[in-house]
Design a protein around this motif. Structure first.
Motif, short mmCIF file in Angstrom:
data_model
loop_
_atom_site.label_atom_id
_atom_site.label_comp_id
_atom_site.label_asym_id
_atom_site.label_seq_id
_atom_site.Cartn_x
_atom_site.Cartn_y
_atom_site.Cartn_z
N GLU A 224 0.84 -1.21 0.00
CA GLU A 224 0.00 0.00 0.00
C GLU A 224 0.87 1.26 0.00
O GLU A 224 0.58 2.23 -0.71
CB GLU A 224 -0.91 0.00 1.22
N ASP A 227 2.22 1.85 -3.45
CA ASP A 227 1.18 2.41 -4.33
C ASP A 227 1.05 3.92 -4.12
O ASP A 227 0.90 4.68 -5.09
CB ASP A 227 -0.16 1.72 -4.08
N LYS A 230 3.97 5.64 -5.73
CA LYS A 230 3.79 5.76 -7.18
C LYS A 230 3.02 7.03 -7.52
O LYS A 230 3.37 7.76 -8.46
CB LYS A 230 3.05 4.54 -7.72
#
Length: 271
Positions: A224, A227, A230
């Motif tokens: 998580e 992510d 990103k």
């Protein structure tokens, strides 16, 4: 008080009758596995008489296993469990898988040889306790699986610790305004996913199961975080592109302001 006196009299009476007492005149007692209260034993001495110890005799017994006889030298006051341990090296049988029959009766491992009537030259038969062996093998198999699960969990935890350090480094770079190659983030997510698959393959109970569950949650949390990194990494790229556009626009305006103004006239030069 009467009960205490009668108990003391009984103790003295037994000592006098059996001729076995300590130097203080009192006999030491022990509770046998069968529940009987008997004179306490010493590994090398039975009792004391006139302050002289009586040595426990050593006997030889013959134990038949399959078609082979094993002659064992052992203390007469040893237990059948001690005899099983001595037979383990000769027969290759685990003491827990042994069943000793003496005088047509199976003997408990905690029972004493002399109490059962075993004497020098006595014979007995050794069998394999199939039920006990199967139970032990199942338990050993469970223990082996548990040990394997613990080892696998330790290896995964160590690998996750290494990957966690990389996540920490990326967080410092990205939140510090530095753009990183997106492939690095994707590769790290893939490595965490592979550890998650390994954790899913571990079957365990008790503490190992709890530790496995904790590691699963830990890995999911790192995925998580990656992510989110990103998304932040993409924002850094867009922000830089927008700043570049402002810079280009500013430069164009500055360039235009530096041009000479154009004057329109109707006076033409004559040649």
């Amino acid at each position: 008080m009467l009960g205490v006196k009668s108990r003391n009299v009984g103790t003295v009476g037994v000592a006098a009758k059996g001729g076995a007492s300590t130097s203080g005149g009192m006999t030491a007692w022990e509770l046998r596995p069968c529940g009987m209260l008997v004179q306490k034993r010493n590994s090398d001495h039975v009792n004391y008489q006139n302050n002289q110890s009586v040595v426990v005799p050593t006997i030889k017994v013959k134990v038949k296993y399959a078609s082979t006889y094993h002659e064992v030298t052992i203390k007469s006051q040893a237990t059948f469990g001690e005899l099983k341990k001595m037979l383990a090296g000769r027969t290759g049988l685990n003491p827990l898988d042994q069943k000793i029959v003496y005088k047509d009766k199976e003997r408990d491992s905690k029972s004493y040889l002399d109490v059962a009537g075993v004497k020098d030259g006595s014979r007995m038969v050794l069998f394999i306790d199939i039920a006990s062996q199967e139970k032990r093998l199942v338990q050993d198999l469970k223990s082996a699986k548990m040990d394997k699960a613990k080892l696998s969990l330790m290896e995964i935890t160590s690998e996750v610790d290494k990957l966690a350090k990389q996540v920490g480094n990326l967080e410092r770079e990205i939140y510090g305004g530095k753009k990183v190659d997106e492939k690095v983030l994707l590769n790290l997510i893939e490595l965490f996913m592979s550890q998650l698959i390994k954790l899913d393959g571990i079957v365990a109970d008790g503490d190992v199961k709890l530790q496995r569950r904790m590691q699963v949650k830990r890995v999911q949390k790192y995925i998580e975080n990656l992510d989110m990194l990103k998304i932040e990494n993409c924002k850094i790229g867009k922000k830089m592109s927008f700043e570049q556009q402002l810079l280009v626009s500013s430069m164009e305006k500055q360039r235009d302001s530096m041009k000479w103004p154009m004057v329109v006239t109707t006076q033409w030069e004559k040649f």
